[in-house]
Design a protein around this motif. Structure first.
Motif, PDB file in Angstrom:
ATOM      1  N   ARG A   1      26.517  52.151   2.268  1.00  0.00           N
ATOM      2  CA  ARG A   1      26.231  52.617   0.911  1.00  0.00           C
ATOM      3  C   ARG A   1      27.039  51.791  -0.093  1.00  0.00           C
ATOM      4  NH1 ARG A   1      22.650  54.403   3.306  1.00  0.00           N
ATOM      5  NH2 ARG A   1      21.987  56.578   3.540  1.00  0.00           N
ATOM      6  N   TRP A   2      26.453  51.573  -1.300  1.00  0.00           N
ATOM      7  CA  TRP A   2      27.117  50.785  -2.348  1.00  0.00           C
ATOM      8  C   TRP A   2      27.109  51.600  -3.638  1.00  0.00           C
ATOM      9  CZ3 TRP A   2      25.004  45.692  -4.932  1.00  0.00           C
ATOM     10  CH2 TRP A   2      25.999  45.170  -5.771  1.00  0.00           C
ATOM     11  N   ARG A   3      28.296  51.872  -4.127  1.00  0.00           N
ATOM     12  CA  ARG A   3      28.449  52.526  -5.431  1.00  0.00           C
ATOM     13  C   ARG A   3      28.929  51.474  -6.420  1.00  0.00           C
ATOM     14  NH1 ARG A   3      28.662  57.696  -7.245  1.00  0.00           N
ATOM     15  NH2 ARG A   3      29.729  58.054  -9.219  1.00  0.00           N
ATOM     16  N   HIS A   4      27.992  50.983  -7.248  1.00  0.00           N
ATOM     17  CA  HIS A   4      28.302  49.938  -8.220  1.00  0.00           C
ATOM     18  C   HIS A   4      29.093  50.544  -9.371  1.00  0.00           C
ATOM     19  CE1 HIS A   4      27.603  46.742 -11.180  1.00  0.00           C
ATOM     20  NE2 HIS A   4      27.298  45.957 -10.154  1.00  0.00           N
ATOM     21  N   PRO A   5      30.117  49.837  -9.857  1.00  0.00           N
ATOM     22  CA  PRO A   5      30.936  50.419 -10.936  1.00  0.00           C
ATOM     23  C   PRO A   5      30.152  50.664 -12.225  1.00  0.00           C
ATOM     24  CG  PRO A   5      31.508  48.116 -10.537  1.00  0.00           C
ATOM     25  CD  PRO A   5      30.617  48.531  -9.416  1.00  0.00           C
ATOM     26  N   GLU A   6      29.066  49.951 -12.467  1.00  0.00           N
ATOM     27  CA  GLU A   6      28.273  50.139 -13.684  1.00  0.00           C
ATOM     28  C   GLU A   6      26.964  50.882 -13.420  1.00  0.00           C
ATOM     29  OE1 GLU A   6      29.693  45.868 -15.655  1.00  0.00           O
ATOM     30  OE2 GLU A   6      27.576  46.451 -15.616  1.00  0.00           O
ATOM     31  N   HIS A   7      26.283  50.523 -12.327  1.00  0.00           N
ATOM     32  CA  HIS A   7      24.944  51.065 -12.082  1.00  0.00           C
ATOM     33  C   HIS A   7      24.920  52.244 -11.122  1.00  0.00           C
ATOM     34  CE1 HIS A   7      23.705  47.483 -14.171  1.00  0.00           C
ATOM     35  NE2 HIS A   7      24.204  46.684 -13.233  1.00  0.00           N
ATOM     36  N   GLY A   8      26.084  52.652 -10.624  1.00  0.00           N
ATOM     37  CA  GLY A   8      26.117  53.786  -9.709  1.00  0.00           C
ATOM     38  C   GLY A   8      25.594  53.386  -8.334  1.00  0.00           C
ATOM     39  N   HIS A   9      24.948  54.362  -7.673  1.00  0.00           N
ATOM     40  CA  HIS A   9      24.458  54.121  -6.317  1.00  0.00           C
ATOM     41  C   HIS A   9      23.278  53.147  -6.352  1.00  0.00           C
ATOM     42  CE1 HIS A   9      26.973  56.987  -4.200  1.00  0.00           C
ATOM     43  NE2 HIS A   9      26.756  57.861  -5.173  1.00  0.00           N
ATOM     44  N   VAL A  10      23.379  52.100  -5.553  1.00  0.00           N
ATOM     45  CA  VAL A  10      22.313  51.096  -5.425  1.00  0.00           C
ATOM     46  C   VAL A  10      21.572  51.364  -4.120  1.00  0.00           C
ATOM     47  CG1 VAL A  10      21.752  48.641  -5.329  1.00  0.00           C
ATOM     48  CG2 VAL A  10      23.707  49.437  -6.683  1.00  0.00           C
ATOM     49  N   ALA A  11      20.248  51.363  -4.184  1.00  0.00           N
ATOM     50  CA  ALA A  11      19.442  51.645  -2.991  1.00  0.00           C
ATOM     51  C   ALA A  11      19.738  50.621  -1.898  1.00  0.00           C
ATOM     52  CB  ALA A  11      17.953  51.622  -3.342  1.00  0.00           C
ATOM     53  N   PRO A  12      19.945  51.084  -0.657  1.00  0.00           N
ATOM     54  CA  PRO A  12      20.228  50.132   0.442  1.00  0.00           C
ATOM     55  C   PRO A  12      19.140  49.083   0.607  1.00  0.00           C
ATOM     56  CG  PRO A  12      20.690  52.386   1.125  1.00  0.00           C
ATOM     57  CD  PRO A  12      20.017  52.478  -0.211  1.00  0.00           C
ATOM     58  N   ALA A  13      17.878  49.457   0.381  1.00  0.00           N
ATOM     59  CA  ALA A  13      16.790  48.496   0.562  1.00  0.00           C
ATOM     60  C   ALA A  13      16.953  47.295  -0.359  1.00  0.00           C
ATOM     61  CB  ALA A  13      15.445  49.176   0.313  1.00  0.00           C
TER      62      ALA A  13
ATOM     63  N   GLY B   1      32.532  40.368  -2.439  1.00  0.00           N
ATOM     64  CA  GLY B   1      33.819  41.049  -2.595  1.00  0.00           C
ATOM     65  C   GLY B   1      33.705  42.540  -2.804  1.00  0.00           C
ATOM     66  N   ALA B   2      32.492  43.114  -2.738  1.00  0.00           N
ATOM     67  CA  ALA B   2      32.337  44.557  -2.963  1.00  0.00           C
ATOM     68  C   ALA B   2      33.063  45.368  -1.906  1.00  0.00           C
ATOM     69  CB  ALA B   2      30.840  44.920  -2.978  1.00  0.00           C
ATOM     70  N   TRP B   3      33.110  44.879  -0.666  1.00  0.00           N
ATOM     71  CA  TRP B   3      33.821  45.622   0.392  1.00  0.00           C
ATOM     72  C   TRP B   3      35.319  45.650   0.097  1.00  0.00           C
ATOM     73  CZ3 TRP B   3      31.987  48.301   4.583  1.00  0.00           C
ATOM     74  CH2 TRP B   3      32.938  48.731   5.515  1.00  0.00           C
ATOM     75  N   GLU B   4      35.853  44.499  -0.286  1.00  0.00           N
ATOM     76  CA  GLU B   4      37.285  44.449  -0.587  1.00  0.00           C
ATOM     77  C   GLU B   4      37.633  45.322  -1.786  1.00  0.00           C
ATOM     78  OE1 GLU B   4      36.124  41.145   1.920  1.00  0.00           O
ATOM     79  OE2 GLU B   4      35.348  41.906   0.006  1.00  0.00           O
ATOM     80  N   ARG B   5      36.723  45.443  -2.735  1.00  0.00           N
ATOM     81  CA  ARG B   5      36.991  46.279  -3.919  1.00  0.00           C
ATOM     82  C   ARG B   5      36.759  47.760  -3.653  1.00  0.00           C
ATOM     83  NH1 ARG B   5      33.933  42.038  -6.180  1.00  0.00           N
ATOM     84  NH2 ARG B   5      32.116  43.418  -6.371  1.00  0.00           N
ATOM     85  N   GLY B   6      36.338  48.122  -2.472  1.00  0.00           N
ATOM     86  CA  GLY B   6      36.127  49.517  -2.128  1.00  0.00           C
ATOM     87  C   GLY B   6      34.816  50.089  -2.638  1.00  0.00           C
ATOM     88  N   GLU B   7      33.886  49.245  -3.062  1.00  0.00           N
ATOM     89  CA  GLU B   7      32.599  49.744  -3.567  1.00  0.00           C
ATOM     90  C   GLU B   7      31.636  50.076  -2.424  1.00  0.00           C
ATOM     91  OE1 GLU B   7      32.954  46.710  -7.404  1.00  0.00           O
ATOM     92  OE2 GLU B   7      31.115  46.775  -6.220  1.00  0.00           O
ATOM     93  N   LEU B   8      31.800  49.390  -1.308  1.00  0.00           N
ATOM     94  CA  LEU B   8      30.953  49.650  -0.141  1.00  0.00           C
ATOM     95  C   LEU B   8      31.637  50.663   0.766  1.00  0.00           C
ATOM     96  CD1 LEU B   8      29.774  46.030   0.754  1.00  0.00           C
ATOM     97  CD2 LEU B   8      28.425  47.827  -0.337  1.00  0.00           C
ATOM     98  N   SER B   9      30.862  51.562   1.305  1.00  0.00           N
ATOM     99  CA  SER B   9      31.404  52.581   2.198  1.00  0.00           C
ATOM    100  C   SER B   9      30.357  52.927   3.246  1.00  0.00           C
ATOM    101  CB  SER B   9      31.806  53.833   1.414  1.00  0.00           C
ATOM    102  OG  SER B   9      30.666  54.403   0.778  1.00  0.00           O
ATOM    103  N   LEU B  10      30.779  53.714   4.235  1.00  0.00           N
ATOM    104  CA  LEU B  10      29.876  54.124   5.309  1.00  0.00           C
ATOM    105  C   LEU B  10      29.579  55.611   5.217  1.00  0.00           C
ATOM    106  CD1 LEU B  10      31.238  52.213   8.448  1.00  0.00           C
ATOM    107  CD2 LEU B  10      29.348  51.599   6.940  1.00  0.00           C
ATOM    108  N   ALA B  11      28.317  55.948   5.456  1.00  0.00           N
ATOM    109  CA  ALA B  11      27.892  57.344   5.608  1.00  0.00           C
ATOM    110  C   ALA B  11      27.362  57.500   7.021  1.00  0.00           C
ATOM    111  CB  ALA B  11      26.821  57.703   4.581  1.00  0.00           C
ATOM    112  N   TYR B  12      27.460  58.719   7.560  1.00  0.00           N
ATOM    113  CA  TYR B  12      27.067  58.957   8.949  1.00  0.00           C
ATOM    114  C   TYR B  12      26.008  60.051   9.001  1.00  0.00           C
ATOM    115  CZ  TYR B  12      31.204  56.209   9.982  1.00  0.00           C
ATOM    116  OH  TYR B  12      32.122  55.208  10.035  1.00  0.00           O
ATOM    117  N   GLN B  13      24.882  59.727   9.640  1.00  0.00           N
ATOM    118  CA  GLN B  13      23.816  60.720   9.828  1.00  0.00           C
ATOM    119  C   GLN B  13      23.864  61.210  11.268  1.00  0.00           C
ATOM    120  OE1 GLN B  13      19.704  59.482   9.287  1.00  0.00           O
ATOM    121  NE2 GLN B  13      19.252  61.494   8.429  1.00  0.00           N
ATOM    122  N   PRO B  14      23.988  62.539  11.460  1.00  0.00           N
ATOM    123  CA  PRO B  14      24.116  63.082  12.819  1.00  0.00           C
ATOM    124  C   PRO B  14      22.862  62.827  13.646  1.00  0.00           C
ATOM    125  CG  PRO B  14      24.719  64.710  11.155  1.00  0.00           C
ATOM    126  CD  PRO B  14      24.066  63.587  10.428  1.00  0.00           C
TER     127      PRO B  14
END
Length: 709
Positions: free
Chosen positions: A495-507, A465-478
């Protein structure tokens, strides 16, 4: 009146006929054996002759070429002492008859003698003519001698040559010796076999006599034996002894019917037990049987130094086999895997080892501590290593090669657990950690794993449900074109910005999404959002009409089989032209099922969508997949680009990939360009496009729009 022939007389006549037939067959076999012995002797002498000659020729050629190379400097500087030392060293070798060093006119420079008695003389022996102008090693021979010559060169200049003569006397002597040994050995074997045949015949006569005696007493005993057997079966002894009979009378019919009844009871009892304790596909013990055995072994181990090692083994990506080539092929894979596992355990497991299938693609192995073994851990590690190596080899199923692997978790008793439930739980946790570590490996259980499993479970729960909650987003590299430095597109990165832990590494979270199957829900959402953003670029900036957006597709999405349908639906919904969408997938995603994947990718390409192989060069396939899988381009992995300025191997590999791709009409993108020198070098080598921090870091959609403006 017809003469009555009793059973004894019939048996005696039958015995005579059998003995006569046996004697005839023995005579025939003996004659054939003598012929085979003669053929074996001839073939052995011939094989020894060929082997000895081949070995002499191979050794002689190697020694002559090596001598020619070692004589280059001495001959060039005309150092007779050094030439003599090298020549005499070869003369001391067995079977060497002579060594002659000569110049381009065929005159002897050195023959290995202290006074060089033939110095300056022109070679005149029968082999001399063919060696004067030779350009490579040359072999001549007669019945007694093999002459091997090799030129002495310094660069393209020929200084002369060297000849080494090998005597064939030792080869002939070896042939004679082997022939004599073979003849005497075959004679001894013949005598031994003749003795055994005599013993066999005597044994047969004794057997026939014994059967005759037994036959006299077999008229009444069968009925009594059946009565005894009936009482035993009634008492519950199903394997009671029932005599078999070939008699064509009522007693024989009764004996056979009784035996069939007993066999049927035994078979039904055995089938019931097998169904309860045996895996139907592989014939191994099942979960129930293994659990009872494990309970027994653990109970025996309490209060003693008795050690156990429990290995949980799970086939990696087995679902791919069932999904792509069917469940019948999956069953065949499981049977082959179980056979390989059994072979490894027989070789390395030691006494008391047990193997079971828990269902699906999961196998469990139990190793028992051996007498004098202080620690079972090293042996468990050796077994796991052997299993990983053995099961990494390809499996041939239905005419196709399938590459799988196995992940193994190891828990030890009593070190890791004090009872069976805890031991099995910890083994399962360790196996899961082997999966997390990249699969096709093994891990021993440790207390830290419990915390890691808990963190991963929590991450999986948070990702739902992270996408529905707006925590997941897209970044674009030229992505830029190298020849003119123009912006041509962008890669969509999750990219995932966790409400408690902040940015979570994609790996971290992408791997969790892959393992849990969440990627099958997140992937289409990412594809739709990226296409909508790309369509927005085109509407807001006319210059962006030629830009493409590339979206990564996981192996799990590819195996689902409906990727082409998803892409077509998203393109219709967003209005993005198919040519502006690039689909990226890794090499490993297409390995093992190229036929189905090729058809899927061909459908995407026919619709106008571009297909790229991502992280190219890091998988198992290499450039061979460029021929068999329809793609429009490859992306060179950043690990090669990082050291391209200082590592000649990475530079050579990068250059080769570019050249090979271009020869097949495929474009190339370099990832991870972080220095101006890398950019310049890649442009010089003809790379088409590049992306990296030096060109532009991943940015939000709004920032990318500002970049376009």
């Amino acid at each position: 009146m017809r003469t009555r022939i009793g059973l004894s007389a019939r048996f005696a006549m039958l015995a005579v006929v059998v003995l006569a037939c046996v004697l005839g067959m023995v005579a025939l076999v003996w004659d054939r054996q003598e012929a085979m012995h003669r053929e074996a002797q001839e073939l052995s002498v011939q094989a020894i002759s060929e082997f000895s000659s081949t070995r002499l020729l191979s050794r002689g050629q190697a020694a002559t070429v090596q001598l020619a190379e070692s004589l280059v400097n001495p001959v060039y500087y005309f150092d007779l002492d050094a030439i003599g030392v090298a020549v005499r060293a070869v003369l001391r070798q067995p079977d060497v008859s002579y060594v002659i060093v000569y110049d381009n006119e065929g005159q002897v420079i050195h023959d290995g003698s202290p006074d060089i008695s033939t110095y300056g003389q022109t070679m005149s022996d029968p082999f001399a003519y063919e060696v004067l102008g030779l350009e490579a090693a040359h072999v001549q021979s007669n019945d007694t001698l093999v002459d091997i010559a090799a030129p002495i060169r310094i660069g393209d200049q020929r200084l002369g040559g060297v000849r080494v003569g090998y005597s064939l006397a030792a080869v002939k002597a070896e042939e004679a010796r082997v022939g004599g040994v073979m003849a005497s050995r075959l004679q001894a074997i013949g005598r031994s076999q003749l003795l055994w045949l005599g013993v066999l015949l005597v044994g047969m006569v004794g057997l026939l006599v014994t059967i005759g005696v037994v036959l006299q007493r077999s008229l009444v005993s069968p009925v009594q034996q059946m009565a005894d057997a009936a009482r035993q079966i009634e008492a519950g002894t199903l394997d009671a002894d029932v005599p078999a009979s070939r008699r064509k009378d009522e007693v024989g019919d009764l004996m056979r019917a009784f035996a069939h009844m007993r066999d049927s009871l035994v078979r039904h009892d055995r089938d019931i037990r097998r169904m309860a304790y045996t895996d139907a596909l592989t014939g191994l013990s099942n979960r129930l049987a293994f659990r009872e055995l494990l309970d027994e072994r653990v109970a025996q181990g309490h209060g003693s130094a008795h050690q156990l090692a429990l290995l949980f083994a799970d086939i990696d990506d087995f679902k791919r086999v069932n999904d792509t080539i069917g469940h019948d092929a999956g069953d065949e894979v499981l049977m082959q895997f179980s056979g390989r596992i059994r072979e490894v355990i027989d070789r390395h497991g030691g006494g008391g080892s047990e193997l079971a299938r828990f269902g699906g693609d999961e196998f469990v192995i139990l190793l028992q501590g051996l007498a004098g073994e202080d620690d079972i851990r090293p042996r468990a590690g050796r077994v796991a290593t052997a299993l990983v190596q053995e099961l990494s080899r390809p499996i041939s199923v239905h005419g196709r090669q399938i590459f799988l692997g196995i992940s193994i978790g190891i828990a030890l008793f009593p070190d890791d657990a004090a009872d069976v439930p805890a031991l099995m739980k910890n083994g399962d946790i360790a196996m899961y950690q082997a999966k997390v570590a990249g699969k096709n490996c093994y891990r021993f259980y440790s207390r830290v794993m419990d915390q890691a499993v808990e963190r991963r479970v929590r991450m999986e729960q948070d990702l739902r449900g992270a996408w529905e909650r707006g925590e997941l987003s897209l970044a674009y590299q030229p992505v830029y074109r190298l020849d003119d430095g123009r912006l041509v597109g962008a890669e969509a990165l999750l990219r995932w910005r966790h409400p408690e832990h902040g940015h979570v590494a994609p790996a971290l979270f992408i791997d969790v999404a892959e393992q849990s199957g969440l990627i099958e829900a997140i992937g289409p959402q990412v594809l739709r959002a990226a296409c909508m953003d790309a369509r927005g670029w085109q509407e807001e900036a006319p210059a962006a009409r030629q830009l493409f957006v590339s979206v990564n597709v996981s192996a799990r999405q590819l195996r689902a089989g409906d990727l082409a349908t998803q892409v077509e639906a998203v393109l219709r919904e967003t209005g993005l032209p198919p040519s502006r969408l690039h689909v990226e997938l890794t090499e490993t995603a297409v390995i093992g099922d190229e036929a189905r994947v090729s058809g899927l990718l061909a459908r995407l390409r026919n619709s106008g969508v571009k297909v790229w192989l991502d992280d190219f060069g890091t998988g198992f396939s290499g450039l061979s997949h460029l021929r068999r899988v329809p793609v429009d381009g490859v992306k060179i992995d950043r690990s090669f680009i990082a050291d391209v300025l200082r590592d000649p191997d990475d530079l050579a590999l990068t250059t080769a990939i570019i050249a090979m791709a271009h020869s097949l009409g495929i474009q190339v993108v370099a990832e991870g360009v972080e220095k101006e020198g890398q950019y310049a070098l890649l442009r010089e080598r003809g790379c088409d496009m590049a992306q990296g921090y030096w060109l532009g870091q991943p940015m939000s959609n709004e920032d990318f729009k500002r970049l376009l403006a």
